[in-house]
Design an enzyme around this catalytic site. Structure first.
Site, PDB file in Angstrom:
ATOM      1  N   SER A 131      26.297  50.766  42.207  1.00 45.38           N
ATOM      2  CA  SER A 131      27.196  49.784  41.388  1.00 45.38           C
ATOM      3  C   SER A 131      28.538  49.726  42.070  1.00 45.38           C
ATOM      4  CB  SER A 131      26.886  49.900  40.045  1.00 45.38           C
ATOM      5  OG  SER A 131      27.678  51.318  39.781  1.00 45.38           O
ATOM      6  N   ASN A 141      27.254  59.367  32.071  1.00 46.60           N
ATOM      7  CA  ASN A 141      27.432  58.793  30.933  1.00 46.60           C
ATOM      8  C   ASN A 141      28.467  58.438  29.970  1.00 46.60           C
ATOM      9  OD1 ASN A 141      24.730  58.774  32.205  1.00 46.60           O
ATOM     10  ND2 ASN A 141      23.732  59.873  30.202  1.00 46.60           N
ATOM     11  N   THR A 189      36.473  10.708  13.530  1.00 49.20           N
ATOM     12  CA  THR A 189      35.163  11.400  12.883  1.00 49.20           C
ATOM     13  C   THR A 189      34.079  10.856  13.606  1.00 49.20           C
ATOM     14  OG1 THR A 189      34.812  10.221  11.146  1.00 49.20           O
ATOM     15  CG2 THR A 189      36.365  12.227  10.792  1.00 49.20           C
ATOM     16  N   HIS A 190      33.043  11.348  14.242  1.00 48.11           N
ATOM     17  CA  HIS A 190      31.972  10.993  15.062  1.00 48.11           C
ATOM     18  C   HIS A 190      32.303  10.045  16.223  1.00 48.11           C
ATOM     19  CE1 HIS A 190      29.445  11.822  11.362  1.00 48.11           C
ATOM     20  NE2 HIS A 190      30.282  11.318  10.663  1.00 48.11           N
ATOM     21  N   SER A 219      39.201  10.788  44.492  1.00 49.29           N
ATOM     22  CA  SER A 219      37.829  10.863  45.052  1.00 49.29           C
ATOM     23  C   SER A 219      37.857  10.741  46.793  1.00 49.29           C
ATOM     24  CB  SER A 219      37.297   9.572  44.490  1.00 49.29           C
ATOM     25  OG  SER A 219      36.224   8.973  45.234  1.00 49.29           O
ATOM     26  N   LYS A 235      41.046   6.364  42.330  1.00 49.54           N
ATOM     27  CA  LYS A 235      40.540   7.294  41.274  1.00 49.54           C
ATOM     28  C   LYS A 235      41.370   8.477  41.359  1.00 49.54           C
ATOM     29  CE  LYS A 235      37.387   7.793  39.367  1.00 49.54           C
ATOM     30  NZ  LYS A 235      36.167   8.427  39.655  1.00 49.54           N
ATOM     31  N   ASN A 250      41.249  11.877  38.873  1.00 53.08           N
ATOM     32  CA  ASN A 250      40.410  12.886  37.998  1.00 53.08           C
ATOM     33  C   ASN A 250      40.639  13.818  37.525  1.00 53.08           C
ATOM     34  OD1 ASN A 250      38.256  10.830  39.172  1.00 53.08           O
ATOM     35  ND2 ASN A 250      37.977  12.094  41.008  1.00 53.08           N
ATOM     36  N   GLU A 262      37.663  19.366  33.652  1.00 49.48           N
ATOM     37  CA  GLU A 262      36.307  19.425  33.445  1.00 49.48           C
ATOM     38  C   GLU A 262      35.925  20.911  33.806  1.00 49.48           C
ATOM     39  OE1 GLU A 262      35.849  14.762  34.983  1.00 49.48           O
ATOM     40  OE2 GLU A 262      35.733  16.523  36.404  1.00 49.48           O
ATOM     41  N   TYR A 322      21.385  56.829  26.827  1.00 55.47           N
ATOM     42  CA  TYR A 322      21.959  56.222  27.788  1.00 55.47           C
ATOM     43  C   TYR A 322      20.521  55.294  28.844  1.00 55.47           C
ATOM     44  CZ  TYR A 322      23.857  54.528  32.167  1.00 55.47           C
ATOM     45  OH  TYR A 322      24.308  53.632  33.311  1.00 55.47           O
ATOM     46  N   GLN A 361      24.012  49.438  33.141  1.00 55.83           N
ATOM     47  CA  GLN A 361      25.000  49.241  34.214  1.00 55.83           C
ATOM     48  C   GLN A 361      25.403  47.733  34.484  1.00 55.83           C
ATOM     49  OE1 GLN A 361      24.547  51.655  38.044  1.00 55.83           O
ATOM     50  NE2 GLN A 361      23.731  49.779  38.781  1.00 55.83           N
ATOM     51  N   LYS A 383      29.153  46.161  32.980  1.00 55.14           N
ATOM     52  CA  LYS A 383      30.722  45.675  33.500  1.00 55.14           C
ATOM     53  C   LYS A 383      30.454  44.311  34.204  1.00 55.14           C
ATOM     54  CE  LYS A 383      29.843  49.682  35.585  1.00 55.14           C
ATOM     55  NZ  LYS A 383      28.748  50.165  34.318  1.00 55.14           N
TER      56      LYS A 383
END
Length: 481
Positions: free
Chosen positions: A29, A116, A161-162, A283, A289, A291, A296, A323, A328, A331
């Site tokens: 690891s 451990n 709303t909605h 773009s 464009k 963006n 995002e 354990y 492992q 992490k």
């Protein structure tokens, strides 16, 4: 015949054959946990002192071990530490190098403990220190939101709303609606801290150390608030990691919701906000464009954070005591979540500060129809039950739609034909400022209420939720690879 590893792991004495190379690679690891290096060195130094106090080491032995570990610390900080193929994990690497520096004495550092309890202690300490950096980055996003709110003055926009226009709200109120969820996230960090700051060290492999270690003194030296009460639970417990990942995921969801609305409001269809060039992309095909890629990506990172939480919970489900090597995997999830947040939050804070408000477009979207509730409230004040008032205003809205007119463009005769209380005073209700002024109750969207809310938000930022030891992440205690 399968290729075998030439390694000599800490547990090799029991085995006649070296480990298969592919199995070794899966088992190791180091590529993940090497960032625990400085924390591991620190725990080892304090452990050497605890062994001396327990009568296991002489003062000279303790001094030699601490000095050797100090050399390791300097090597890690300078980037001069050389890892070897035989290093299974960071703990193996530290012990191997310590033996190189101080000889067979280095093997005494492992007395009365296990990897451990060591790995659980390291991860908790690392997270305790990193929470300070996370809170600081989160505070910057909150400050950016608050700065935008304070700069908004008396500007208003449609509330939704909605995703349909509903009622007018002050722009400051809208910005603050994203401040408070982040404040809850910050408070969760503070709530989480005491549960992280519980020391497993001394639990050894599972049954507790066989030497008279003063765990309370050890915990104080390392900065923990308490010691784990049960040695089996101490090495198996990863609740703190799962809880951190929940907080991280919840924070990611809140950031995603904010990013979504910024993306919408920056679209040509809304046009309420504009992203400066420094925080936008273009773009490769369409020259016109602009963006909102950074927002995002912020929205997408919520999925990454949810994945880290789900992954660890799936690992923990059904594990027997105490354990298991499954742990492992903890992490990678904790490190991944922390890295994601610390990469997103600073950019998001700067981008929020840079957003430009298009006031005319924003306020122009508030039409008289958004004051329909205020008209119903006016009729209630004149004595109508609310449900009857609601139905009357519904007829007014239907008439306006049939005529293709705004509510405030309807003639008085048509309104009176619907209900005699719809006189000239009723039309005066259909104004955004009037609607906002009615909503000055605590937490409301009215000017006075929002002014109080701004003061409360500014006061909240002055209250740090983490102990002093976590606020300043010391460079020498942090290792990033």
């Amino acid at each position: 015949m399968a290729e075998t590893s030439a390694s000599s792991p800490l547990w090799a004495g029991r085995f006649e054959q070296p480990m298969d190379a592919a199995a070794w690679a899966l088992n190791a690891s180091l590529s993940v946990d090497r960032r625990l290096a400085l924390v591991d060195v620190r725990v080892n130094q304090v452990w050497a002192e605890a062994l001396e106090e327990a009568g296991v080491l002489s003062a000279a032995e303790r001094a030699a071990l601490v000095a050797g570990l100090e050399t390791l610390r300097q090597e890690f900080q300078s980037g001069n530490f050389v890892f070897q193929p035989t290093d299974e994990d960071i703990h193996t690497a530290v012990e191997r190098r310590l033996r190189e520096l101080v000889g067979p004495l280095g093997g005494k550092i492992a007395t009365g403990r296990s990897r451990n309890d060591l790995v659980a202690t390291d991860l908790r300490l690392w997270l305790m220190e990193q929470l300070g950096a996370l809170e600081g980055a989160l505070l910057e996003v909150q400050k950016a939101l608050l700065d935008q709110a304070e700069a908004s003055g008396d500007l208003y926009l449609p509330g939704y709303t909605h995703l349909q226009r509903a009622q007018p709200v002050l722009l400051a109120h809208w910005w603050l609606a994203y401040f408070w969820p982040l404040e809850r996230d910050r408070q969760r960090l503070g709530d989480l801290y005491p549960r992280i700051a519980v020391m497993p060290m001394g639990a050894a492999a599972l049954a507790g150390s066989g030497f008279p270690i003063d765990r309370e003194h050890l915990a104080r030296r390392l900065g923990f608030l308490a010691v784990a009460s049960n040695s089996l639970d101490a090495v198996a417990d990863r609740d703190f990691a799962a809880e951190f990942l929940f907080v991280a995921a919840m924070l990611g969801i809140h950031l995603s919701q904010l990013a979504e609305m910024v993306i919408l409001f920056c679209s040509q269809e809304f046009g309420f906000l504009e992203i400066p060039d420094a925080f936008a992309t273009g773009s490769s095909l369409m020259p016109q464009k602009k963006n909102p890629d950074l927002f995002e990506l912020t929205r997408a990172k919520a999925g990454t954070l949810l994945g880290h939480l789900t992954a660890l919970l799936a690992v923990l489900k059904g594990l027997p005591l105490a354990y298991n090597k499954d742990l492992q995997e903890d992490k990678a999830q904790v490190f991944g979540a922390m890295d994601t947040l610390l990469s997103v939050l600073p950019v998001l804070a700067a981008a929020i500060r840079a957003l430009r408000v298009r006031a005319e477009r924003m306020q122009g979207a508030v039409s008289a129809e958004l004051m329909a509730t205020d008209l119903a409230d006016y009729l209630v004040e004149q004595g109508l039950p609310f449900r009857e008032a609601h139905a009357v205003v519904g007829q007014v809205v239907r008439l306006a739609l049939a005529r293709g007119q705004s509510l405030d463009a309807l003639d008085q005769e048509a309104l009176l034909a619907i209900h005699p209380l719809l006189d000239e005073r009723a039309l005066a209700i259909l104004q955004p400022r009037h609607s906002l002024a009615r909503r000055n109750l605590s937490g409301g969207s009215g000017p006075l209420a929002v002014r109080t809310q701004l003061h409360a938000a500014r006061a909240a930022l002055l209250q740090r939720v983490l102990p002093d030891s976590s606020e300043n992440v010391r460079e020498e205690r942090t290792s990033r690879s």
